[in-house]
Design an enzyme around this catalytic site. Sequence first.
Site, mmCIF file in Angstrom:
data_model
loop_
_atom_site.group_PDB
_atom_site.id
_atom_site.type_symbol
_atom_site.label_atom_id
_atom_site.label_comp_id
_atom_site.label_asym_id
_atom_site.label_seq_id
_atom_site.Cartn_x
_atom_site.Cartn_y
_atom_site.Cartn_z
ATOM 1 C CG HIS A 166 30.085 87.422 48.447
ATOM 2 N ND1 HIS A 166 31.166 87.335 47.610
ATOM 3 C CD2 HIS A 166 30.537 87.096 49.688
ATOM 4 C CE1 HIS A 166 32.238 86.979 48.295
ATOM 5 N NE2 HIS A 166 31.890 86.817 49.553
ATOM 6 C CB SER A 192 37.045 86.070 47.196
ATOM 7 O OG SER A 192 35.736 86.429 47.553
ATOM 8 N NE ARG A 193 41.982 82.701 50.705
ATOM 9 C CZ ARG A 193 41.313 82.851 51.860
ATOM 10 N NH1 ARG A 193 40.130 82.285 52.023
ATOM 11 N NH2 ARG A 193 41.821 83.563 52.854
#
Length: 286
Positions: free
Chosen positions: A37, A190-191
Site C-alpha cells: 500500500h 494483508s491476509r
Amino acid sequence: MQTATELDVLRTAVAEFRGGGESLALVPTMGALHEGHLTLVREARARADRVAVSIFVNPTQFGPNEDLDAYPRQMEEDKRLLEAEGVDLLWAPDVAQMYPEGFSTTISVAGVSEGFCGASRPGHFDGVATVVCKLFNQVRPDVALFGEKDWQQLAVIRRMTRDLDLTAPHADAILGVPTVREADGLAMSSRNRYLSPEHREAAATLPRAMRQAIERIEAGADLRITMRALEQALTNAGFSSVDYADIADAASLARLDHLGKTPARLLVAARIGGTRLIDNMAVGTG
Ligand code: PAF
C-alpha cells in the site's frame, strides 16, 4: 493529514485542494496497510499535488463464509503510516455512511468479473465495483492507483470506468502498480498475517512454482500440462486446495490454451492453512 469520516467533511477538503488548482490522487484500501500500500501512496505522491487514501473494509465484497469479521483492522497504526508518507487526506467512512438505510444499487461488470476470483467468490466483484464507483464519485480524483496483485480487480475497475464514462478518474488514469513482494517472493497481502510460521514458509512455494511454470511455458511446454504440474507443486508444498491456476489474456481475462501475440497473465488462487492467497505474473510478451 486530515481525516474525514463524513461525506461533507471529505467534500470540503477536496474542494479546498481543487480551489487551489491542485491535482488529486486516490489510493483506495481496506486498511491493514503494508509496504505494498505504501508503494501505491509513494507512486500517487509522484503523480499528483495531493494524495487521498481511503480505508474502508467493504462488507459487500465479502461472501457469507469469508473473513469480514476477522479482517485485520488497525486504524491508529494505519494513520501513523500514512502521516509518515505525507498523505494529505484520509477518507475513513463507516458502513452506515457508505451504505445508508435503503441503499439498493449494485454495479455488476459482466465478462471480466466472471472467471477466476469471480467464480470462486460469487458477488465479490459486484461489491468491489460498487464501492470503487462510490469512492470515485465521493473523492473525484484525477488518478487512482491499485496494486497489480489484484489483477482481475484492476481489469474490472478499468472496464467499469470505461463503460460508465467515468471521468474522475478517466479510465486511462486508473494506474496499476507492480506487486510488492517479500524477500522470498511471496506477494505482500494483508491476509499473509493469518499464516502460521510453518504455512508462511510453505507459502513462498506459490511464486516459485509460478516462475517455474512460466519458464516452462516460455520454453514451449503445453499450457494445460504445466498448469497441472503447478497445482501438484502447490499440493506437495502443503496447500490444501487450488481454486484456479490458469493463463489468461491480460486485459479480457479470457482463458488461453496457447500463448498468442497479446499480453498474457498467469493467475493463481490457492489455500493454505485456511488462508486464500492469490498471485499473478506476466507470461511471454505480457
Ligand atoms: O483492493 C482492495 O483493498 C479493495 O478491494 C478495494 C479496491 C479498496 C475496494 O474495497
